[in-house]
Write a protein that holds these residues in place. Structure first.
Motif, PDB file in Angstrom:
ATOM      1  N   TRP A  46       0.848  -1.188   0.000  1.00 57.45           N
ATOM      2  CA  TRP A  46       0.000   0.000   0.000  1.00 57.45           C
ATOM      3  C   TRP A  46       0.886   1.241   0.000  1.00 57.45           C
ATOM      4  O   TRP A  46       1.990   1.231   0.547  1.00 57.45           O
ATOM      5  CB  TRP A  46      -0.923   0.011   1.216  1.00 57.45           C
ATOM      6  N   GLY A  47       0.378   2.301  -0.613  1.00 52.66           N
ATOM      7  CA  GLY A  47       1.116   3.561  -0.661  1.00 52.66           C
ATOM      8  C   GLY A  47       1.816   3.803  -1.976  1.00 52.66           C
ATOM      9  O   GLY A  47       2.339   4.892  -2.220  1.00 52.66           O
ATOM     10  N   HIS A  48       1.841   2.788  -2.850  1.00 53.85           N
ATOM     11  CA  HIS A  48       2.431   2.932  -4.183  1.00 53.85           C
ATOM     12  C   HIS A  48       1.604   2.131  -5.183  1.00 53.85           C
ATOM     13  O   HIS A  48       0.981   1.137  -4.817  1.00 53.85           O
ATOM     14  CB  HIS A  48       3.878   2.419  -4.214  1.00 53.85           C
ATOM     15  N   HIS A  49       1.614   2.572  -6.424  1.00 56.67           N
ATOM     16  CA  HIS A  49       0.915   1.839  -7.474  1.00 56.67           C
ATOM     17  C   HIS A  49       1.820   1.700  -8.697  1.00 56.67           C
ATOM     18  O   HIS A  49       2.724   2.512  -8.920  1.00 56.67           O
ATOM     19  CB  HIS A  49      -0.392   2.547  -7.864  1.00 56.67           C
ATOM     20  N   ARG A  50       1.577   0.655  -9.468  1.00 56.44           N
ATOM     21  CA  ARG A  50       2.342   0.398 -10.689  1.00 56.44           C
ATOM     22  C   ARG A  50       1.757   1.217 -11.841  1.00 56.44           C
ATOM     23  O   ARG A  50       0.549   1.240 -12.051  1.00 56.44           O
ATOM     24  CB  ARG A  50       2.274  -1.102 -11.019  1.00 56.44           C
ATOM     25  N   ALA A  51       2.637   1.886 -12.598  1.00 58.71           N
ATOM     26  CA  ALA A  51       2.175   2.677 -13.735  1.00 58.71           C
ATOM     27  C   ALA A  51       3.259   2.712 -14.804  1.00 58.71           C
ATOM     28  O   ALA A  51       4.451   2.806 -14.491  1.00 58.71           O
ATOM     29  CB  ALA A  51       1.823   4.099 -13.298  1.00 58.71           C
ATOM     30  N   LEU A  52       2.845   2.635 -16.065  1.00 56.49           N
ATOM     31  CA  LEU A  52       3.781   2.721 -17.190  1.00 56.49           C
ATOM     32  C   LEU A  52       4.063   4.200 -17.435  1.00 56.49           C
ATOM     33  O   LEU A  52       3.588   4.798 -18.400  1.00 56.49           O
ATOM     34  CB  LEU A  52       3.167   2.055 -18.425  1.00 56.49           C
TER      35      LEU A  52
END
Length: 198
Positions: A46-52
């Motif tokens: 939690w606290g981060h997300h995956r993104a291109l």
């Protein structure tokens, strides 16, 4: 930002306490790990997300035509894979990881609390600050498609990187709607990996 020496001291402390040395993989480290893991478990942070959203100027693109790679950006949550490093390989693996992820990149190392089916672990992850100049921000579909069609670097194309990551997530039983939406968009526009049909 913690130095290499500081992070290595953290690794040593975890080994001494019996916690082990875990790495959090969310992109290419899933399908091209830097070592042979003792364990590899799906895990959520939690606290981060995956993104291109991280511009790649060497591996998946060039300075003239930047590509994109996945990054862990602030906010939300992300399901990836935690990989347990064999204790007797910890120093060599750490050196390899640091060279691969940190040299010439804007990543920052963090100890991430990751929840697995076997309980929580603390894993070393490499995140991208939201204010980094390599953060691509929001990209429109036309710009994304242009990158997927044309961006290529020393390790291959952005498109192949996306497809390899999507396949690896699927193999681990991880469903990421945003990754799947990118793959679906590429397919709608007839984009396939470079070696398709060979």
């Amino acid at each position: 930002m913690p130095s290499q020496a500081q992070v290595w001291r953290d690794v040593q402390a975890r080994l001494a306490s019996g916690q082990g040395f875990w790495v959090y993989a969310y992109g290419s480290l899933i399908w091209k790990p830097a070592f042979e893991p003792l364990q590899a478990l799906p895990a959520r942070v939690w606290g981060h997300h995956r993104a291109l959203r991280m511009r790649s100027l060497r591996d998946r693109g060039t300075p003239q035509r930047p590509g994109l790679v996945f990054a862990l950006l602030p906010g939300g949550c992300c399901t990836g894979v935690v990989q347990r490093v064999p204790d007797d390989q910890a120093e060599a693996v750490f050196e390899t990881l640091w060279q691969r992820e940190m040299e010439g990149s804007p990543y920052r190392p963090h100890w991430l609390r990751a929840r697995t089916g076997n309980g929580p672990v603390s894993a070393l992850g490499f995140t991208l600050p939201g204010q980094s100049e390599r953060h691509a921000r929001e990209l429109g579909e036309a710009e994304l498609l242009d990158i997927l069609r044309h961006a290529c670097g020393r390790h291959g194309s952005t498109l192949d990187y996306l497809l390899d990551t999507a396949r690896a997530l699927q193999q681990h039983g991880i469903h990421d709607p945003q990754v799947q939406a990118l793959v679906a968009m590429a397919r709608r526009h007839g984009l396939h990996r470079a070696d398709a049909g060979r």
